[in-house]
Design an enzyme around this catalytic site. Structure first.
Site, PDB file in Angstrom:
ATOM      1  N   ASP A   1      44.774  43.789  35.437  1.00 12.07           N
ATOM      2  CA  ASP A   1      45.424  42.638  34.809  1.00 12.07           C
ATOM      3  C   ASP A   1      46.504  43.159  33.873  1.00 12.07           C
ATOM      4  O   ASP A   1      46.221  43.863  32.906  1.00 12.07           O
ATOM      5  CB  ASP A   1      44.390  41.816  34.028  1.00 12.07           C
ATOM      6  CG  ASP A   1      44.984  40.569  33.395  1.00 12.07           C
ATOM      7  OD1 ASP A   1      46.174  40.282  33.621  1.00 12.07           O
ATOM      8  OD2 ASP A   1      44.246  39.880  32.668  1.00 12.07           O
TER       9      ASP A   1
ATOM     10  N   LYS B   1      37.483  44.612  35.929  1.00 12.35           N
ATOM     11  CA  LYS B   1      38.911  44.381  35.709  1.00 12.35           C
ATOM     12  C   LYS B   1      39.388  45.292  34.599  1.00 12.35           C
ATOM     13  O   LYS B   1      38.815  45.319  33.509  1.00 12.35           O
ATOM     14  CB  LYS B   1      39.174  42.911  35.337  1.00 12.35           C
ATOM     15  CG  LYS B   1      40.655  42.631  35.063  1.00 12.35           C
ATOM     16  CD  LYS B   1      40.971  41.144  35.034  1.00 12.35           C
ATOM     17  CE  LYS B   1      40.600  40.481  33.734  1.00 12.35           C
ATOM     18  NZ  LYS B   1      41.101  39.085  33.684  1.00 12.35           N
TER      19      LYS B   1
ATOM     20  N   GLY C   1      37.560  34.295  32.098  1.00 14.60           N
ATOM     21  CA  GLY C   1      37.015  34.159  30.750  1.00 14.60           C
ATOM     22  C   GLY C   1      38.108  34.260  29.705  1.00 14.60           C
ATOM     23  O   GLY C   1      39.207  34.762  29.962  1.00 14.60           O
TER      24      GLY C   1
ATOM     25  N   GLU D   1      46.699  41.095  38.716  1.00 15.52           N
ATOM     26  CA  GLU D   1      46.835  39.839  37.992  1.00 15.52           C
ATOM     27  C   GLU D   1      48.058  39.854  37.068  1.00 15.52           C
ATOM     28  O   GLU D   1      48.244  40.796  36.300  1.00 15.52           O
ATOM     29  CB  GLU D   1      45.563  39.581  37.174  1.00 15.52           C
ATOM     30  CG  GLU D   1      45.514  38.209  36.525  1.00 15.52           C
ATOM     31  CD  GLU D   1      44.166  37.940  35.870  1.00 15.52           C
ATOM     32  OE1 GLU D   1      44.079  36.984  35.090  1.00 15.52           O
ATOM     33  OE2 GLU D   1      43.197  38.693  36.143  1.00 15.52           O
TER      34      GLU D   1
ATOM     35  N   LYS E   1      40.900  29.288  34.571  1.00 15.08           N
ATOM     36  CA  LYS E   1      40.311  29.210  33.238  1.00 15.08           C
ATOM     37  C   LYS E   1      40.425  27.760  32.772  1.00 15.08           C
ATOM     38  O   LYS E   1      41.540  27.249  32.608  1.00 15.08           O
ATOM     39  CB  LYS E   1      41.047  30.141  32.265  1.00 15.08           C
ATOM     40  CG  LYS E   1      40.945  31.612  32.638  1.00 15.08           C
ATOM     41  CD  LYS E   1      41.738  32.483  31.670  1.00 15.08           C
ATOM     42  CE  LYS E   1      41.648  33.955  32.045  1.00 15.08           C
ATOM     43  NZ  LYS E   1      42.463  34.804  31.142  1.00 15.08           N
TER      44      LYS E   1
ATOM     45  N   SER F   1      35.648  42.568  32.037  1.00 10.39           N
ATOM     46  CA  SER F   1      37.021  42.963  31.749  1.00 10.39           C
ATOM     47  C   SER F   1      37.012  44.023  30.659  1.00 10.39           C
ATOM     48  O   SER F   1      36.408  43.834  29.602  1.00 10.39           O
ATOM     49  CB  SER F   1      37.831  41.739  31.293  1.00 10.39           C
ATOM     50  OG  SER F   1      39.167  42.094  31.030  1.00 10.39           O
TER      51      SER F   1
ATOM     52  N   ASP G   1      47.509  33.695  36.477  1.00  9.57           N
ATOM     53  CA  ASP G   1      46.706  33.270  35.328  1.00  9.57           C
ATOM     54  C   ASP G   1      47.605  32.457  34.406  1.00  9.57           C
ATOM     55  O   ASP G   1      47.724  31.234  34.546  1.00  9.57           O
ATOM     56  CB  ASP G   1      46.115  34.502  34.631  1.00  9.57           C
ATOM     57  CG  ASP G   1      45.283  34.166  33.389  1.00  9.57           C
ATOM     58  OD1 ASP G   1      45.221  32.991  32.995  1.00  9.57           O
ATOM     59  OD2 ASP G   1      44.705  35.100  32.801  1.00  9.57           O
TER      60      ASP G   1
ATOM     61  N   LYS H   1      42.528  46.224  32.105  1.00 15.63           N
ATOM     62  CA  LYS H   1      43.806  45.813  31.540  1.00 15.63           C
ATOM     63  C   LYS H   1      44.776  46.984  31.636  1.00 15.63           C
ATOM     64  O   LYS H   1      44.412  48.133  31.350  1.00 15.63           O
ATOM     65  CB  LYS H   1      43.630  45.398  30.079  1.00 15.63           C
ATOM     66  CG  LYS H   1      42.750  44.167  29.866  1.00 15.63           C
ATOM     67  CD  LYS H   1      43.476  42.888  30.227  1.00 15.63           C
ATOM     68  CE  LYS H   1      42.665  41.659  29.830  1.00 15.63           C
ATOM     69  NZ  LYS H   1      43.392  40.396  30.112  1.00 15.63           N
TER      70      LYS H   1
END
Length: 373
Positions: free
Chosen positions: A194, A167, A296, A219, A268, A141, A244, A169
């Site tokens: 995400d 991934k 994570g 996400e 998670k 990420s 999430d 952000k």
């Protein structure tokens, strides 16, 4: 099995570089180590993954430690139990605080696995009647910062290191250029974004532009509690919406499924209350054909070892979000690091977690007061 001691040790880890999401920019990561000791002298370790701020979920390190010391730990005093799952029955009156519960519950799982003379991964595999994987594919990420060119450079480095899924952000519509640049540079890369609840349904044009970039998933594009909004959005996107923050309990997942508010779950274990609740969600997901991947939490070494044991189960459809130890922190908690080899991390095979705290941290932890007395 009966606990004779529980100790907590707050620890601050220094990130190598700031990590930016829609919630905040993290430069240091506070975690709390949890030690449980049984009547035979075995020691189990867990890690409290709440952040210092209440932006990802409502819990913080301070509030989680308070509920641990005032409620969760005292509830186990004088109690005997035969399996780790049984401890949840002592906390049925507690509303929320999944991360606090997970910190204590995972330490008990480590303890229990040691009593069985098995690795934690092997013990979890027994619960699902499967075999754990010796190595797992992992992704990485990357925080929401930098120019499109800088982001491509970061992704290039990660791909060269062997990470099999990236991934990114995203926090604002301007991040579209970063995602487009990565997709242009890596047309076949398994890429996802995400948003950490950064957008609303009014941002549909931006989200539809993301939808054109052949992403594995998007996400949490909308606020965590807006399941109706996610249902509306999913009907307008081809890319699967991944949940999430929206899912803290199995009931949350069932509600999202009934509404059609997503198609994939980022599991998670800290967010859902521990390994027992995570196993329940895995069983549900298999029955209802929901793809899963293991996420994570910027964990330290103990949390990463626990997540690796969960990720070793052959039930996840995407590479797990568990980077090598050296990626995030200047110095981790353990005597050995998790190293990336060929895009994979090796799952510890020693009894319990199969890892050890540094002698300095182990000494500090042992010196903490016993909350159970």
């Amino acid at each position: 099995m009966e606990l004779t001691a529980v100790r907590l040790l707050p620890v601050t880890l220094q990130l190598k570089r700031p990590f930016r999401s829609a919630h905040e920019t993290v430069q240091t990561r506070g975690i709390t180590l949890v030690q449980v000791v049984d009547e035979m002298g075995h020691q189990g370790l867990g890690e409290l993954e709440s952040f210092d701020t209440p932006y990802y979920v409502a819990e913080t390190q301070a509030t989680s430690r308070a509920i641990l010391t005032q409620t969760l730990i005292p509830a186990l005093k004088g109690q005997s139990f035969t399996t780790p799952q049984a401890v949840q029955s002592f906390w049925t009156a507690v509303t929320g605080f999944q991360m606090a519960q997970a910190a204590l519950e995972t330490a008990i799982w480590d303890l229990w696995a040691q009593r069985q003379g098995q690795s934690l991964a092997a013990c979890l595999a027994v619960e699902l009647n499967c075999q754990p994987q010796a190595q797992i594919s992992v992704g990485i990420s990357l925080g929401a910062s930098g120019t499109p060119q800088a982001t491509v450079a970061q992704v290039t480095t990660a791909v060269q290191q062997g990470y099999r899924r990236i991934k990114l952000k995203v926090t604002q519509s301007a991040d579209l250029a970063r995602v487009q640049a990565v997709r242009q540079a890596f047309p076949k890369l398994q890429l996802l974004v995400d948003a950490n609840s950064a957008f609303t349904t009014a941002d549909l044009p931006f989200l539809q532009q993301l939808d054109q970039l052949d992403l594995a998933l998007i996400e949490e594009p909308l606020p965590a509690t807006d399941l109706v909004g996610k249902q509306w959005l999913q009907q307008r996107l081809h890319t699967p919406i991944c949940l999430d923050e929206s899912v803290a309990t199995l009931a949350d997942l069932e509600t999202a499924n009934a509404l059609g508010a997503g198609q994939v779950l980022n599991l998670k274990l800290a967010r859902v209350g521990g390994l027992g609740p995570a196993l329940a969600m895995i069983r549900w997901a298999k029955q209802h054909h929901w793809p899963l991947w293991c996420g994570g939490m910027l964990e330290g070494g103990i949390g990463r070892a626990t997540a690796l044991a969960l990720a070793s189960l052959p039930v996840f459809q995407l590479p797990s979000d568990l980077a090598a130890s050296a990626h995030y922190y200047q110095r981790d908690l353990l005597t050995t690091d998790f190293q990336l080899i060929g895009g994979r991390l090796t799952v510890p095979t020693g009894v319990g977690l199969g890892v050890h705290l540094t002698p300095r941290l182990q000494q500090r932890l042992t010196q903490q007061p016993n909350i159970l007395v």
